[in-house]
Design an enzyme around this catalytic site. Sequence first.
Site, PDB file in Angstrom:
ATOM      1  N   CYS A 130       0.846  -1.290   0.044  1.00  0.00           N
ATOM      2  CA  CYS A 130      -0.100  -0.026   0.057  1.00  0.00           C
ATOM      3  C   CYS A 130       0.904   1.412  -0.054  1.00  0.00           C
ATOM      4  O   CYS A 130       0.329   2.139   0.608  1.00  0.00           O
ATOM      5  CB  CYS A 130      -0.952   0.140   1.121  1.00  0.00           C
ATOM      6  SG  CYS A 130      -2.094  -1.704   1.193  1.00  0.00           S
ATOM      7  N   LYS A 195      -8.500   0.184  10.584  1.00  0.00           N
ATOM      8  CA  LYS A 195      -8.531  -0.893   9.619  1.00  0.00           C
ATOM      9  C   LYS A 195      -7.549  -2.066   9.992  1.00  0.00           C
ATOM     10  O   LYS A 195      -6.425  -1.877  10.269  1.00  0.00           O
ATOM     11  CB  LYS A 195      -8.218  -0.074   8.158  1.00  0.00           C
ATOM     12  CG  LYS A 195      -7.975  -1.316   7.223  1.00  0.00           C
ATOM     13  CD  LYS A 195      -7.793  -0.818   5.793  1.00  0.00           C
ATOM     14  CE  LYS A 195      -7.460  -1.945   4.783  1.00  0.00           C
ATOM     15  NZ  LYS A 195      -6.998  -1.288   3.521  1.00  0.00           N
ATOM     16  N   LYS A 248     -13.167  -1.076   9.942  1.00  0.00           N
ATOM     17  CA  LYS A 248     -13.143  -2.047   8.902  1.00  0.00           C
ATOM     18  C   LYS A 248     -12.221  -3.312   9.122  1.00  0.00           C
ATOM     19  O   LYS A 248     -11.101  -3.079   9.750  1.00  0.00           O
ATOM     20  CB  LYS A 248     -12.572  -1.516   7.740  1.00  0.00           C
ATOM     21  CG  LYS A 248     -12.467  -2.409   6.484  1.00  0.00           C
ATOM     22  CD  LYS A 248     -11.641  -1.661   5.493  1.00  0.00           C
ATOM     23  CE  LYS A 248     -11.289  -2.854   4.372  1.00  0.00           C
ATOM     24  NZ  LYS A 248     -10.204  -2.240   3.394  1.00  0.00           N
ATOM     25  N   SER A 274     -15.494  -7.797   1.855  1.00  0.00           N
ATOM     26  CA  SER A 274     -15.797  -8.642   0.620  1.00  0.00           C
ATOM     27  C   SER A 274     -15.815 -10.122   1.359  1.00  0.00           C
ATOM     28  O   SER A 274     -16.638 -10.825   0.955  1.00  0.00           O
ATOM     29  CB  SER A 274     -14.464  -8.880  -0.074  1.00  0.00           C
ATOM     30  OG  SER A 274     -13.310  -9.055   0.543  1.00  0.00           O
TER      31      SER A 274
END
Length: 328
Positions: A130, A195, A248, A274
């Site tokens: 990332c 996250k 998340k 997902s």
Amino acid sequence: MDMDIRPRRLRYNSVIRKMVRETRISPDSLILPLFIKDGNNIKSPISSLDGQYHYSVDRVCEAVDKALESGVNKLLLFGIPDHKDCEGSQAFAEDGVVQRGIREIKRQYGDDVYIITDVCMCEYTSHGHCGILDGQYVNNDKTLEYLAKISVSHAKAGADMVAPSDMMDARIAAIRHGLDQCGFENVPIMSYAAKYSSSFYGPFRDAAGSAPSFGDRKSYQMDYHNKKEALKEVKLDIAEGADIVMVKPALSYLDVINEVSKITDLPVAAYSVSGEYAMIKAAAKAGLIDEYSVMCESAVSIYRAGADILITYYAEELAKAISKGDIG
Ligand code: PBG
């Protein structure tokens, strides 16, 4: 005289049941993730996310029409470029896939669609991390310049809001500064504040081709043993200028959503990721659960925990469930 102090059975009647619901959901608070892919004439099913598709820019409006029809007008855009390199140059290219996608959607729908962009580098880097690498590790501060550049390029293309998902330290301040300097003071930041490093992202990484080519994301995403750390991350992001804070994943982190909602007056978003979606789909396909009711129950539980906003691949189906009055 004996007083009867039993509670009345309000739940006997479905009209009353709806009146006394403690958790309210509106389609206005739902955000649908959407994957835009380089190429032409593409609408191809994503095998890891049953019911979701990759769209090329020239067909992306088919997805937008479908979302609008169901009552969802907020999209979270992810780009899947053909070309990847070590600095993720397609992430901030003026003619990058997301930038073109934003322009196309804005050209057709203007302000009828609210566009949020995921700001990260893992879909654009050849190594799948990332940020910018120094050897085996992501160089935090070098990455900040890139994140600001990516955010500005999204805003220039017409994005209404940016959502950084990289988890570098001090990125909200860097992005805010970058946006303000370029005249985008009115573009808010929804930060992926808490996250976690999660295996629930598996189907997304297949869909976005963003699995790291070596190592994992544990040096920048959070350890699921920790909750106080999440609150620390959230507070830092707020101090740096975040407008919405996100937790998340969602379903395995309802306690975190709840605590975050208690320590801030900012809107709290939850991303039902997902793997959460794929699990419901797979269990329903196997005949083990009823997809519709489990979808409804899961979504409401996320709001009940304290979320104000829900990002979910089920956004369209949930909006329909709300308009039918089954939830909300
Ligand atoms: C990009 C990003 C990821 C997700 C959202 N933004 C993947 C990751 O961090 O590996 C996951 C979304 C999902 O699983 O639905 N960094």
